[in-house]
Motif scaffolding. Sequence first.
Motif, PDB file in Angstrom:
ATOM      1  N   GLU A  25      17.848  -5.923   5.221  1.00 19.39           N
ATOM      2  CA  GLU A  25      17.219  -5.340   6.401  1.00 19.39           C
ATOM      3  C   GLU A  25      17.514  -3.841   6.447  1.00 19.39           C
ATOM      4  O   GLU A  25      18.601  -3.404   6.082  1.00 19.39           O
ATOM      5  CB  GLU A  25      17.777  -6.009   7.663  1.00 19.39           C
ATOM      6  N   PHE A  26      16.556  -3.045   6.888  1.00 21.25           N
ATOM      7  CA  PHE A  26      16.731  -1.604   7.050  1.00 21.25           C
ATOM      8  C   PHE A  26      17.164  -1.322   8.484  1.00 21.25           C
ATOM      9  O   PHE A  26      16.493  -1.727   9.434  1.00 21.25           O
ATOM     10  CB  PHE A  26      15.426  -0.872   6.737  1.00 21.25           C
ATOM     11  N   VAL A  27      18.288  -0.619   8.624  1.00 27.73           N
ATOM     12  CA  VAL A  27      18.831  -0.317   9.950  1.00 27.73           C
ATOM     13  C   VAL A  27      19.005   1.203  10.077  1.00 27.73           C
ATOM     14  O   VAL A  27      19.868   1.792   9.421  1.00 27.73           O
ATOM     15  CB  VAL A  27      20.192  -1.015  10.173  1.00 27.73           C
ATOM     16  N   PRO A  28      18.219   1.887  10.912  1.00 26.89           N
ATOM     17  CA  PRO A  28      18.379   3.338  11.088  1.00 26.89           C
ATOM     18  C   PRO A  28      19.723   3.671  11.721  1.00 26.89           C
ATOM     19  O   PRO A  28      20.252   2.916  12.538  1.00 26.89           O
ATOM     20  CB  PRO A  28      17.225   3.708  12.026  1.00 26.89           C
ATOM     21  N   MET A  29      20.266   4.819  11.340  1.00 30.57           N
ATOM     22  CA  MET A  29      21.525   5.309  11.900  1.00 30.57           C
ATOM     23  C   MET A  29      21.413   6.818  12.142  1.00 30.57           C
ATOM     24  O   MET A  29      20.599   7.491  11.499  1.00 30.57           O
ATOM     25  CB  MET A  29      22.693   5.030  10.941  1.00 30.57           C
ATOM     26  N   LEU A  30      22.218   7.331  13.057  1.00 33.54           N
ATOM     27  CA  LEU A  30      22.299   8.780  13.329  1.00 33.54           C
ATOM     28  C   LEU A  30      20.905   9.404  13.456  1.00 33.54           C
ATOM     29  O   LEU A  30      20.624  10.464  12.897  1.00 33.54           O
ATOM     30  CB  LEU A  30      23.082   9.498  12.212  1.00 33.54           C
TER      31      LEU A  30
ATOM     32  N   ILE B 289       0.846  -1.186   0.000  1.00 34.32           N
ATOM     33  CA  ILE B 289       0.000   0.000   0.000  1.00 34.32           C
ATOM     34  C   ILE B 289       0.883   1.238   0.000  1.00 34.32           C
ATOM     35  O   ILE B 289       2.065   1.188   0.330  1.00 34.32           O
ATOM     36  CB  ILE B 289      -0.967   0.048   1.206  1.00 34.32           C
ATOM     37  N   PHE B 290       0.276   2.361  -0.368  1.00 31.41           N
ATOM     38  CA  PHE B 290       0.938   3.654  -0.262  1.00 31.41           C
ATOM     39  C   PHE B 290       0.692   4.221   1.132  1.00 31.41           C
ATOM     40  O   PHE B 290      -0.459   4.344   1.558  1.00 31.41           O
ATOM     41  CB  PHE B 290       0.408   4.649  -1.299  1.00 31.41           C
ATOM     42  N   SER B 291       1.765   4.557   1.824  1.00 30.87           N
ATOM     43  CA  SER B 291       1.627   5.282   3.083  1.00 30.87           C
ATOM     44  C   SER B 291       1.681   6.778   2.784  1.00 30.87           C
ATOM     45  O   SER B 291       2.327   7.217   1.848  1.00 30.87           O
ATOM     46  CB  SER B 291       2.763   4.899   4.040  1.00 30.87           C
ATOM     47  N   PHE B 292       0.986   7.563   3.594  1.00 23.68           N
ATOM     48  CA  PHE B 292       0.896   9.004   3.375  1.00 23.68           C
ATOM     49  C   PHE B 292       1.601   9.815   4.451  1.00 23.68           C
ATOM     50  O   PHE B 292       1.669  11.042   4.354  1.00 23.68           O
ATOM     51  CB  PHE B 292      -0.574   9.454   3.353  1.00 23.68           C
TER      52      PHE B 292
ATOM     53  N   MET C 146      17.872   8.554  -1.481  1.00 19.02           N
ATOM     54  CA  MET C 146      17.156   8.176  -0.271  1.00 19.02           C
ATOM     55  C   MET C 146      16.071   7.152  -0.577  1.00 19.02           C
ATOM     56  O   MET C 146      15.967   6.115   0.092  1.00 19.02           O
ATOM     57  CB  MET C 146      16.534   9.418   0.369  1.00 19.02           C
ATOM     58  N   ILE C 147      15.261   7.426  -1.600  1.00 20.31           N
ATOM     59  CA  ILE C 147      14.125   6.562  -1.916  1.00 20.31           C
ATOM     60  C   ILE C 147      14.575   5.225  -2.493  1.00 20.31           C
ATOM     61  O   ILE C 147      14.117   4.156  -2.075  1.00 20.31           O
ATOM     62  CB  ILE C 147      13.174   7.281  -2.889  1.00 20.31           C
ATOM     63  N   HIS C 148      15.481   5.251  -3.448  1.00 21.76           N
ATOM     64  CA  HIS C 148      15.817   4.028  -4.182  1.00 21.76           C
ATOM     65  C   HIS C 148      16.706   3.080  -3.398  1.00 21.76           C
ATOM     66  O   HIS C 148      16.845   1.911  -3.778  1.00 21.76           O
ATOM     67  CB  HIS C 148      16.433   4.375  -5.535  1.00 21.76           C
ATOM     68  N   MET C 149      17.299   3.539  -2.310  1.00 21.32           N
ATOM     69  CA  MET C 149      18.073   2.644  -1.471  1.00 21.32           C
ATOM     70  C   MET C 149      17.266   2.083  -0.303  1.00 21.32           C
ATOM     71  O   MET C 149      17.767   1.304   0.484  1.00 21.32           O
ATOM     72  CB  MET C 149      19.320   3.367  -0.942  1.00 21.32           C
TER      73      MET C 149
ATOM     74  N   ALA D 109       8.973   9.513  10.022  1.00 19.33           N
ATOM     75  CA  ALA D 109       7.912   8.825   9.291  1.00 19.33           C
ATOM     76  C   ALA D 109       8.471   7.655   8.481  1.00 19.33           C
ATOM     77  O   ALA D 109       7.956   6.525   8.555  1.00 19.33           O
ATOM     78  CB  ALA D 109       7.191   9.808   8.377  1.00 19.33           C
ATOM     79  N   PHE D 110       9.525   7.898   7.708  1.00 15.58           N
ATOM     80  CA  PHE D 110      10.090   6.821   6.891  1.00 15.58           C
ATOM     81  C   PHE D 110      10.642   5.700   7.757  1.00 15.58           C
ATOM     82  O   PHE D 110      10.406   4.516   7.477  1.00 15.58           O
ATOM     83  CB  PHE D 110      11.179   7.369   5.968  1.00 15.58           C
ATOM     84  N   ASN D 111      11.380   6.027   8.803  1.00 14.98           N
ATOM     85  CA  ASN D 111      11.962   4.982   9.643  1.00 14.98           C
ATOM     86  C   ASN D 111      10.893   4.138  10.325  1.00 14.98           C
ATOM     87  O   ASN D 111      11.047   2.928  10.492  1.00 14.98           O
ATOM     88  CB  ASN D 111      12.895   5.594  10.686  1.00 14.98           C
ATOM     89  N   ARG D 112       9.796   4.792  10.715  1.00 20.49           N
ATOM     90  CA  ARG D 112       8.704   4.056  11.358  1.00 20.49           C
ATOM     91  C   ARG D 112       8.128   3.018  10.397  1.00 20.49           C
ATOM     92  O   ARG D 112       7.865   1.874  10.788  1.00 20.49           O
ATOM     93  CB  ARG D 112       7.643   5.048  11.810  1.00 20.49           C
ATOM     94  N   TRP D 113       7.936   3.401   9.143  1.00 17.62           N
ATOM     95  CA  TRP D 113       7.373   2.465   8.173  1.00 17.62           C
ATOM     96  C   TRP D 113       8.402   1.434   7.720  1.00 17.62           C
ATOM     97  O   TRP D 113       8.072   0.260   7.517  1.00 17.62           O
ATOM     98  CB  TRP D 113       6.806   3.236   6.979  1.00 17.62           C
ATOM     99  N   GLN D 114       9.644   1.853   7.563  1.00 17.30           N
ATOM    100  CA  GLN D 114      10.684   0.919   7.133  1.00 17.30           C
ATOM    101  C   GLN D 114      10.884  -0.192   8.166  1.00 17.30           C
ATOM    102  O   GLN D 114      10.940  -1.372   7.825  1.00 17.30           O
ATOM    103  CB  GLN D 114      11.990   1.673   6.899  1.00 17.30           C
ATOM    104  N   THR D 115      11.009   0.180   9.414  1.00 18.82           N
ATOM    105  CA  THR D 115      11.255  -0.836  10.454  1.00 18.82           C
ATOM    106  C   THR D 115       9.975  -1.568  10.822  1.00 18.82           C
ATOM    107  O   THR D 115       9.997  -2.763  11.116  1.00 18.82           O
ATOM    108  CB  THR D 115      11.868  -0.186  11.707  1.00 18.82           C
ATOM    109  N   GLY D 116       8.837  -0.879  10.792  1.00 18.87           N
ATOM    110  CA  GLY D 116       7.585  -1.491  11.227  1.00 18.87           C
ATOM    111  C   GLY D 116       7.066  -2.563  10.289  1.00 18.87           C
ATOM    112  O   GLY D 116       6.479  -3.558  10.730  1.00 18.87           O
ATOM    113  N   LEU D 117       7.276  -2.392   8.991  1.00 20.23           N
ATOM    114  CA  LEU D 117       6.788  -3.375   8.019  1.00 20.23           C
ATOM    115  C   LEU D 117       7.788  -4.498   7.766  1.00 20.23           C
ATOM    116  O   LEU D 117       7.439  -5.523   7.181  1.00 20.23           O
ATOM    117  CB  LEU D 117       6.463  -2.692   6.689  1.00 20.23           C
TER     118      LEU D 117
END
Length: 557
Positions: free
Chosen positions: A486-491, A280-283, A359-362, A311-319
């Motif tokens: 896997e997506f790993v947030p940093m900084l 789905i598309f998140s907004f 940012m988006i494509h990685m 917002a992005f990190n929440r969706w990246q890690t949450g899904l």
Amino acid sequence: MNNEKRVWWKEAVVYQIYPRSFADSNGDGIGDLNGITTHLDYLKNLGIDVIWVSPVYASPNHDNGYDISDYRAIMKEFGTMEDFDRMLEGIHARGMKLVMDLVANHSSDEHAWFVESRKGKDNPYRDYYIWQDGKNGGPPNNWGSCFSGSAWEKDEASGQYYLHLFTKEQPDLNWANPKVREGVFDMMRWWCDKGVDGWRMDVISMIGKENFEDGPVAPGALYGSFEPSCQHTETTHRYLREMRREVLDKYNLLTVGEAGGTVEGAIRYANEDGSELDMIFSFEHNDGLNDGTELGKWSDHGAPLKDVRAAFNRWQTGLQGRAWNTVYLGNHDQPRQVSRYGNDSELFRAVSAKMLATMIHMMRGTPYVYQGEELGMTNAYFTRLDQYEDVEVHNAWHQWVESGLVDGQDMMRWFARIARDNARTPMQWNAEKHAGFTTGTPWLPVTGNYPIINAEREVNDPDSVYHYYRKLIELRHQYPVIVYGEFVPMLEEDPEVYAYARVLDDVRLTVLLNWTERTVSCPLAEELSGHELISNYPTHQAGKLQPYEARVILSKG
């Protein structure tokens, strides 16, 4: 090696075409299907896997094609069904796929079903739409529509009201009627049998209405919200599971829902079990930044890094491991991404467009590229109300300015920043008149910077935004870590640098993004060892990131 299910639509890059604005083949000022066919090689050379075409069905165009009068016919302005078949054949011949728009929450009021429905309470099609008696001399409840005003329209002949969550020319279909659901499913099968490869489902989260009570009224708002009754209901999920059984499982499709909502809600729509949709598309990273005023999206609210990153990190890690994601910044309902999130000045436009693309494509999820984004196209910055075509703009002007609640100059400034027409201006193909979009008069004015920002110029410039997109798409096809890592947030507390890693087995990608127009300190940039996959600068400064600099480092072990 992780054991995640690997499927083609996770590995694909999707390109959205807004057909009215893409390419006009016959000089009437309106883009058409033959115009799309003419430019298929451009999209293939960019590396695109899937083309999503916004609605091309027959429509009176009260909402630019999202009010459909015949789901099995082509809008005359766009061409014929033969033109469509030729376009589809050309897409498949180049190894690409086609995703269509499914607009089934509502139809046009000129659709045959609604024409019959409004003939009287005893008409067999009356229950194809949502009709109710009014209350206390007014509508059945206090709901407001998405485009300002009441969500109910009175039919003088019968005295009843019909529901329209969008314009009054877009009556909501009654999905509680099994004949409506089967009619929609039969139409979907008809297009799939023609060879269509998937569906982008417009406001699909609204199809299941569960009650018709008054909604909460936000401070200063004129109408109540329909969301508790018409958004993300259990009934919607039941209808989607039925759609999966009756249609989707019978074909090899990409399905993406325009749904928004929360991370947990998205997991229900796009669960790895495949019982509803693929993604789905998140907004939240777009619409969520506009909340907080009674005027909704109309404001000077910017897009600060801390909010976008959260917002992005929440969706990246949450899904992650639970549902598949989409990643995008722009579409036909959003302003141009380089104008909103980057810096569209002459000095920084190209480099910031490349940073945002990195940012988006990685990220983890299927990337969606909106037409012209790969050129770094900017907002139109219209200065007059009559330059705008969007019904949302004109309704907002009527509701807020003509009523004396908002100053007109403020509203025009907000339109220039966030209005949807900023992304709907004609595609800029070359430096000729009207940017090569048409030999006639374009339906919407061309953005004035087209002599500098156009496809012909960028295709011939190896350092252009276009070629940077080509490289990003090529890398995605080459490195599984970009798709499945896997997506790993940093900084996460850095006020200027957005950083994250992607990890798959012994391969690690580190992504560093400077969100400012200043050179900033970033010790991590010096500490990293490995191979640089891509950057938007030819040289680097030790321990620093230059204005809007993007770096992607690949390391192993």
